[in-house]
Design a protein around this motif. Structure first.
Motif, PDB file in Angstrom:
ATOM      1  N   ILE A 152       0.871  -1.278   0.165  1.00 17.98           N
ATOM      2  CA  ILE A 152       0.173   0.084   0.202  1.00 17.98           C
ATOM      3  C   ILE A 152       0.709   1.269   0.001  1.00 17.98           C
ATOM      4  CG2 ILE A 152      -1.784   1.374   1.310  1.00 17.98           C
ATOM      5  CD1 ILE A 152      -2.539  -1.383   2.456  1.00 17.98           C
ATOM      6  N   TYR A 153       0.693   2.019  -1.100  1.00 14.69           N
ATOM      7  CA  TYR A 153       1.511   3.346  -1.100  1.00 14.69           C
ATOM      8  C   TYR A 153       0.303   4.508  -0.938  1.00 14.69           C
ATOM      9  CZ  TYR A 153       4.836   0.221  -3.535  1.00 14.69           C
ATOM     10  OH  TYR A 153       5.711  -0.692  -3.862  1.00 14.69           O
ATOM     11  N   PHE A 154       0.675   5.431   0.039  1.00 20.06           N
ATOM     12  CA  PHE A 154      -0.380   6.433   0.214  1.00 20.06           C
ATOM     13  C   PHE A 154       0.130   7.703   0.369  1.00 20.06           C
ATOM     14  CE2 PHE A 154       0.227   5.090   4.714  1.00 20.06           C
ATOM     15  CZ  PHE A 154       0.047   6.226   5.275  1.00 20.06           C
ATOM     16  N   GLN A 155      -0.648   8.899   0.362  1.00 22.63           N
ATOM     17  CA  GLN A 155      -0.117  10.245   0.843  1.00 22.63           C
ATOM     18  C   GLN A 155      -1.277  10.860   1.528  1.00 22.63           C
ATOM     19  OE1 GLN A 155       0.694  12.004  -3.083  1.00 22.63           O
ATOM     20  NE2 GLN A 155       2.930  11.936  -2.724  1.00 22.63           N
ATOM     21  N   HIS A 156      -1.048  11.485   2.390  1.00 20.91           N
ATOM     22  CA  HIS A 156      -1.996  12.058   3.417  1.00 20.91           C
ATOM     23  C   HIS A 156      -1.542  13.526   3.007  1.00 20.91           C
ATOM     24  CE1 HIS A 156      -3.570  13.723   7.270  1.00 20.91           C
ATOM     25  NE2 HIS A 156      -4.562  13.663   6.390  1.00 20.91           N
ATOM     26  N   ILE A 157      -2.712  14.325   2.342  1.00 14.20           N
ATOM     27  CA  ILE A 157      -2.678  15.533   1.754  1.00 14.20           C
ATOM     28  C   ILE A 157      -3.273  16.543   2.597  1.00 14.20           C
ATOM     29  CG2 ILE A 157      -2.923  17.241  -0.160  1.00 14.20           C
ATOM     30  CD1 ILE A 157      -2.910  14.313  -1.915  1.00 14.20           C
ATOM     31  N   LEU A 158      -2.865  17.748   3.036  1.00 21.29           N
ATOM     32  CA  LEU A 158      -3.561  19.095   3.531  1.00 21.29           C
ATOM     33  C   LEU A 158      -3.878  20.039   2.454  1.00 21.29           C
ATOM     34  CD1 LEU A 158      -4.834  20.582   5.769  1.00 21.29           C
ATOM     35  CD2 LEU A 158      -2.611  21.252   6.192  1.00 21.29           C
ATOM     36  N   TYR A 159      -5.249  20.116   2.076  1.00 17.20           N
ATOM     37  CA  TYR A 159      -5.513  21.090   1.126  1.00 17.20           C
ATOM     38  C   TYR A 159      -5.932  22.440   1.662  1.00 17.20           C
ATOM     39  CZ  TYR A 159      -5.808  17.788  -3.081  1.00 17.20           C
ATOM     40  OH  TYR A 159      -5.676  16.824  -3.913  1.00 17.20           O
ATOM     41  N   GLY A 160      -5.812  23.408   1.261  1.00 19.34           N
ATOM     42  CA  GLY A 160      -6.510  24.821   1.780  1.00 19.34           C
ATOM     43  C   GLY A 160      -6.832  25.376   0.302  1.00 19.34           C
ATOM     44  N   ARG A 161      -8.146  26.109   0.543  1.00 19.49           N
ATOM     45  CA  ARG A 161      -8.753  27.065  -0.482  1.00 19.49           C
ATOM     46  C   ARG A 161      -7.735  28.204  -0.665  1.00 19.49           C
ATOM     47  NH1 ARG A 161     -12.151  24.508  -3.412  1.00 19.49           N
ATOM     48  NH2 ARG A 161     -14.176  23.630  -2.308  1.00 19.49           N
ATOM     49  N   ILE A 162      -6.989  28.899   0.368  1.00 20.54           N
ATOM     50  CA  ILE A 162      -5.863  29.401   0.403  1.00 20.54           C
ATOM     51  C   ILE A 162      -4.534  29.235   0.472  1.00 20.54           C
ATOM     52  CG2 ILE A 162      -7.358  31.598   0.562  1.00 20.54           C
ATOM     53  CD1 ILE A 162      -6.228  31.571   3.593  1.00 20.54           C
TER      54      ILE A 162
END
Length: 199
Positions: A152-162
């Motif tokens: 299992i290869y995964f990324q945990h991403i934090l997105y922001g509208r700004i």
């Protein structure tokens, strides 16, 4: 023969890093259960669409060589008539902007998606995207996962509208990242001024 699968892995996981294909599969760190997170209740696809900036990311794999020339990343989720998303990620790097578009399809109404048009590499791939948490207007936590050869290869991403989020949201992201079996050292924050750095 491994180059194409690895390049594909890089392209679909990334939305975060431009990864160069290697001659062997990348190292995979131990993985805690990704299934322990409840699915996002009553996910609102129309509210999630639009532009997101990648504020931070952490992943359970590494490559010997990584591109560190990325200035900033933006990802646009465009909702289609069949409730799928066209997902376009731009690497705002010099001297030109590069981009990659994929299409993901909802598995249900809980913020879980997969990509059904994977190249036929002997059925080794399964790509899913899971929205762990979002308020739609400010931030989102997203897991991008690929299953290859029983790994299992995964990324945990934090997105922001700004391009910048509050210290409180960043700390919350760190806590969730740790619960996935990663450490603070695995997290990279994108500087809104155009640089990358661990934080």
């Amino acid at each position: 023969a491994m180059a194409k699968p690895l390049l594909f892995l890089g392209l679909i996981l990334m939305g975060v890093l431009k990864i160069q294909a290697q001659d062997s599969f990348p190292t995979v760190f131990p993985v805690s259960s990704l299934g322990k997170f409840p699915r996002h209740p009553d996910f609102q696809s129309d509210q999630f669409q639009g532009k997101w900036y990648t504020i931070a990311w952490a992943q359970n794999f590494e490559y010997v060589e990584k591109s560190r020339k990325i200035i900033l990343l933006s990802t646009i989720y465009k909702l289609n008539h069949d409730h799928s998303y066209s997902v376009t990620t731009e690497w705002l790097s010099k001297p030109q902007c590069d981009y990659k578009t994929i299409t993901i399809f909802p598995i249900n109404h809980s913020g879980l998606f997969n990509m059904t048009t994977l190249p036929a590499y002997a059925g080794l791939y399964n790509f899913t995207l899971k929205v762990l948490e979002t308020d739609y207007n400010e931030y989102a936590f997203v897991i991008r996962r690929v299953d290859i050869l029983n790994s299992i290869y995964f990324q945990h991403i934090l997105y922001g509208r700004i391009k910048e989020l509050s210290p409180e949201l960043k700390q919350h992201y760190r806590i969730v990242t740790r619960s996935l079996g990663l450490t603070d050292d695995d997290i990279i924050f994108a500087d809104p001024s155009g640089k990358q750095h661990p934080e």
